[in-house]
Design an enzyme around this catalytic site. Sequence first.
Site, PDB file in Angstrom:
ATOM      1  CB  SER A  10      -0.911   0.014   1.228  1.00  0.00           C
ATOM      2  OG  SER A  10      -1.616   1.235   1.243  1.00  0.00           O
ATOM      3  CG  HIS A  35      -3.796  -1.148  -2.144  1.00  0.00           C
ATOM      4  ND1 HIS A  35      -4.898  -1.800  -2.646  1.00  0.00           N
ATOM      5  CD2 HIS A  35      -4.251  -0.384  -1.116  1.00  0.00           C
ATOM      6  CE1 HIS A  35      -5.969  -1.455  -1.947  1.00  0.00           C
ATOM      7  NE2 HIS A  35      -5.604  -0.578  -1.016  1.00  0.00           N
ATOM      8  CG  ASP A  37      -5.247   2.919   0.259  1.00  0.00           C
ATOM      9  OD1 ASP A  37      -6.230   2.179   0.085  1.00  0.00           O
ATOM     10  OD2 ASP A  37      -4.178   2.533   0.761  1.00  0.00           O
ATOM     11  CG  MET A  39      -8.703   7.786   1.303  1.00  0.00           C
ATOM     12  SD  MET A  39      -8.031   7.841   2.966  1.00  0.00           S
ATOM     13  CE  MET A  39      -7.156   6.267   3.022  1.00  0.00           C
ATOM     14  CG  HIS A  87      -9.294   0.687  -1.490  1.00  0.00           C
ATOM     15  ND1 HIS A  87      -8.799   0.443  -0.221  1.00  0.00           N
ATOM     16  CD2 HIS A  87     -10.650   0.666  -1.397  1.00  0.00           C
ATOM     17  CE1 HIS A  87      -9.830   0.298   0.613  1.00  0.00           C
ATOM     18  NE2 HIS A  87     -10.951   0.432  -0.069  1.00  0.00           N
ATOM     19  CG  MET A  89     -11.474   3.809   0.968  1.00  0.00           C
ATOM     20  SD  MET A  89     -10.026   3.706   2.018  1.00  0.00           S
ATOM     21  CE  MET A  89      -8.756   3.830   0.763  1.00  0.00           C
ATOM     22  CG  MET A 162     -12.291  -2.247   3.773  1.00  0.00           C
ATOM     23  SD  MET A 162     -10.699  -1.650   3.160  1.00  0.00           S
ATOM     24  CE  MET A 162      -9.886  -1.016   4.608  1.00  0.00           C
ATOM     25  CG  ASP A 196      -6.638  -2.494   2.229  1.00  0.00           C
ATOM     26  OD1 ASP A 196      -5.579  -2.284   2.843  1.00  0.00           O
ATOM     27  OD2 ASP A 196      -7.219  -1.623   1.541  1.00  0.00           O
TER      28      ASP A 196
HETATM   29  C1  DX5 Z   1      -6.791   1.860   4.772  1.00  0.00           C
HETATM   30  C2  DX5 Z   1      -6.227   1.527   3.440  1.00  0.00           C
HETATM   31  C3  DX5 Z   1      -5.138   0.545   3.447  1.00  0.00           C
HETATM   32  C4  DX5 Z   1      -3.917   0.889   4.270  1.00  0.00           C
HETATM   33  C5  DX5 Z   1      -3.327  -0.406   4.766  1.00  0.00           C
HETATM   34  O1  DX5 Z   1      -7.945   2.599   4.590  1.00  0.00           O
HETATM   35  O2  DX5 Z   1      -7.242   1.023   2.598  1.00  0.00           O
HETATM   36  O3  DX5 Z   1      -4.758   0.197   2.115  1.00  0.00           O
HETATM   37  O4  DX5 Z   1      -2.959   1.610   3.582  1.00  0.00           O
HETATM   38  O5  DX5 Z   1      -2.260  -0.135   5.576  1.00  0.00           O
HETATM   39  P1  DX5 Z   1      -1.678  -1.186   6.625  1.00  0.00           P
HETATM   40  O6  DX5 Z   1      -1.186  -2.353   5.856  1.00  0.00           O
HETATM   41  O7  DX5 Z   1      -0.595  -0.410   7.315  1.00  0.00           O
HETATM   42  O8  DX5 Z   1      -2.801  -1.549   7.567  1.00  0.00           O
HETATM   43 ZN    ZN Z   2      -6.705   0.223   0.626  1.00  0.00          ZN
END
Ligand code: DX5
Ligand code: ZN
Length: 246
Positions: A10, A35, A37, A39, A87, A89, A162, A196
């Site tokens: 990530s 990956h 993220d 948001m 991903h 969000m 999740m 994740d």
């Molecule tokens: C959280 C994200 C994850 C996050 C995971 O909302 O979707 O992808 O980066 O990080 P770790 O592996 O540190 O829990």
């Molecule tokens: Zn994620």
Amino acid sequence: MAVSPKIAPSMLSSDFANLAAEAKRMIDLGANWLHMDIMDCTKPLACFILTPLLFPLQDGHFVPNLTIGAPVIKSLRKHTNAYLDCHLMVTNPMDYVEGMAKAGASGFTFHVEVAKENWQELVEKIKSSGMRPGVALKPGTPVEEVYPLVEGKTPVEMVLVMTVEPGFGGQKFMPNMMDKVRALRHKYPTLDIEVDGGLGPSTIDAAAAAGANCIVAGSSVFGAPEPGDVISLLRATVEKAQPIIN
Ligand code: DX5
Ligand code: ZN
């Protein structure tokens, strides 16, 4: 197992100021996917009114954080051919399909919680834009809610379970989410199932045994003295796992 392991660091835990170098480092160390993220700060109208009253310290976003968007994906795409596992969000995923496709996203995973009405149209748009559709579910969302999307006329090609509340890296893995992974693997032996949140050397056994094959790992990879060793361990554990599918 019929599905292949995909280890996806990530990038939320990477040094954003050196994103291209961090991406290259992960791929050179054996990562399959990156990956990403995404948001946002899109709010339903009611949130403008209700959230400040009910939760004065929150802003009503899908998650209480703000990370990157299509411009960053576009910049990164110039430096790597890697599969960008995005991903989303966000509150209105439909608004992002075109921009993410143009930016060079490979996978587009939206949350089922915000797509109850329009998921079929959304999946079709993601596919016709040249990306691979996936659906994610938060810890509080029952797994049954994604079954219609896996069985749809144009189905999603991955389910992301999740294993923390979405929003931040570095949170504690929720082992009880493995019931969802087991249920999905039992029903769909060849589906890509991603986990994740909180994945690393101490939690990968549970995830792999339950049947997860796509492993997102942020802090456990980027925080390790030898990130390549963690990536190898995650892959080897998924490869060896005999998912319990009863
Ligand atoms: C959280 C994200 C994850 C996050 C995971 O909302 O979707 O992808 O980066 O990080 P770790 O592996 O540190 O829990
Ligand atoms: Zn994620």
